[in-house]
Design a protein around this motif. Structure first.
Motif, PDB file in Angstrom:
ATOM      1  N   UNK A  23       6.035  27.870  19.282  1.00  0.00           N
ATOM      2  CA  UNK A  23       7.405  27.567  19.667  1.00  0.00           C
ATOM      3  C   UNK A  23       7.552  26.944  21.039  1.00  0.00           C
ATOM      4  N   UNK A  24       6.455  26.818  21.783  1.00  0.00           N
ATOM      5  CA  UNK A  24       6.512  26.237  23.131  1.00  0.00           C
ATOM      6  C   UNK A  24       6.440  24.717  23.064  1.00  0.00           C
ATOM      7  N   UNK A  25       6.850  24.027  24.132  1.00  0.00           N
ATOM      8  CA  UNK A  25       6.782  22.564  24.140  1.00  0.00           C
ATOM      9  C   UNK A  25       5.358  22.071  23.912  1.00  0.00           C
ATOM     10  N   UNK A  26       5.240  20.944  23.235  1.00  0.00           N
ATOM     11  CA  UNK A  26       3.923  20.342  23.009  1.00  0.00           C
ATOM     12  C   UNK A  26       3.453  19.726  24.317  1.00  0.00           C
ATOM     13  N   UNK A  27       2.231  20.043  24.694  1.00  0.00           N
ATOM     14  CA  UNK A  27       1.701  19.522  25.947  1.00  0.00           C
ATOM     15  C   UNK A  27       0.515  20.341  26.382  1.00  0.00           C
ATOM     16  N   UNK A  28       0.122  20.168  27.629  1.00  0.00           N
ATOM     17  CA  UNK A  28      -1.044  20.868  28.144  1.00  0.00           C
ATOM     18  C   UNK A  28      -0.875  22.378  27.970  1.00  0.00           C
ATOM     19  N   UNK A  29      -1.859  22.997  27.377  1.00  0.00           N
ATOM     20  CA  UNK A  29      -1.782  24.436  27.129  1.00  0.00           C
ATOM     21  C   UNK A  29      -1.088  24.773  25.833  1.00  0.00           C
ATOM     22  N   UNK A  30      -0.548  23.754  25.132  1.00  0.00           N
ATOM     23  CA  UNK A  30       0.145  23.979  23.867  1.00  0.00           C
ATOM     24  C   UNK A  30      -0.824  24.282  22.749  1.00  0.00           C
TER      25      UNK A  30
END
Length: 268
Positions: free
Chosen positions: A238-245
């Motif tokens: 559910x978190x934004x797509x990106x580094x650490x996603x």
């Protein structure tokens, strides 16, 4: 395609992405059906001459239009100045196994990192495009806006191993979830063309597990299209797509996204 810099004067990045994806799609379509030697990449993965030649055609367009930009290609790796401010991500033939077996479900993906992108379907002739703000499909020389809708109830689920989210979650687990089969119908196309289909209203959603896919040559163009079209785009947590996603859940609307997330969290 001419190498003259002047021929690209006034062309914006979406025009470059579209031209590059179209050039790659032309190669893929031309070589389809021929006996193509496989280039082993290990772990059961392979490329064909079509992958390599399509990437060359794409890079030629980018080089002519944006000579100062860097390119990261699936087959050719990193090219251009190491300190270039801009980088293009190129997947010249997404769905190589489909293609090699004579299945015409593949995509050509070209994306400027954090910018314009295009996904070409070599066999339908459609090119899905975004300038980073708007999203449209070019078909028979005409542009139409992309309008996501969950009306089809079709959800593409990436079943390719490995499953980095296991044991907490595997995309394949959705297929046995009672709420999933009650509300949705699974589809498996083995290519990120399915992301463009979510943006175009041909699919309700797309789900895959994995790591950070925002900078992937396979996924960057499709993610950019879906964001510009107004889809809901997050990781499987559910978190934004990106580094650490982690992974990807792309849905045509918030209701569809919420339904899928409730099933995914049920596996956590």
């Amino acid at each position: 395609m001419t190498d003259s810099t002047n021929s690209w004067a006034g062309t914006d990045d979406s025009g470059v992405a579209t031209a590059a994806a179209t050039a790659g799609a032309d190669v893929v379509r031309t070589l389809y059906g021929r006996r193509l030697a496989r280039i082993d990449k290990g772990a059961g993965d392979f490329a064909t001459v079509a992958d390599v030649e399509a990437e060359k055609a794409i890079v030629d367009v980018i080089r002519a239009a944006r000579p100062g930009d860097a390119v990261l290609g699936e087959e050719g790796g990193r090219q251009g100045a190491a300190d270039a401010a801009r980088q293009w991500l190129v997947d010249p033939l997404c769905g190589t196994l489909n293609y090699a077996l004579g299945t015409m479900v593949v995509a050509v993906n070209v994306a400027l990192r954090h910018g314009a992108a295009a996904v070409a379907d070599p066999f339908s002739g459609e090119v899905f495009c975004t300038d980073g703000t708007r999203a449209w499909v070019r078909r028979d020389g005409l542009d139409e806006p992309l309008v996501p809708t969950a009306a089809t109830s079709l959800v593409d689920v990436n079943l390719d191993p490995p499953f980095p989210g296991a044991p907490g979650f595997r995309a394949v687990d959705l297929l046995a979830h009672p709420a999933f089969v009650e509300r949705f119908r699974p589809r498996v196309v083995s290519t990120t063309l399915a992301l463009a289909w979510v943006a175009a209203g041909k699919r309700a959603a797309y789900v895959t597990d994995g790591g950070d896919l925002s900078g992937s040559v396979h996924f960057a163009a499709g993610i950019a299209l879906c964001r510009a079209a107004g889809c809901v785009v997050t990781g499987v947590d559910g978190s934004p797509v990106g580094e650490g996603g982690r992974g990807l859940v792309v849905a045509a609307d918030q209701e569809t996204h919420d339904r899928l997330m409730s099933m995914i969290r049920g596996h956590g």
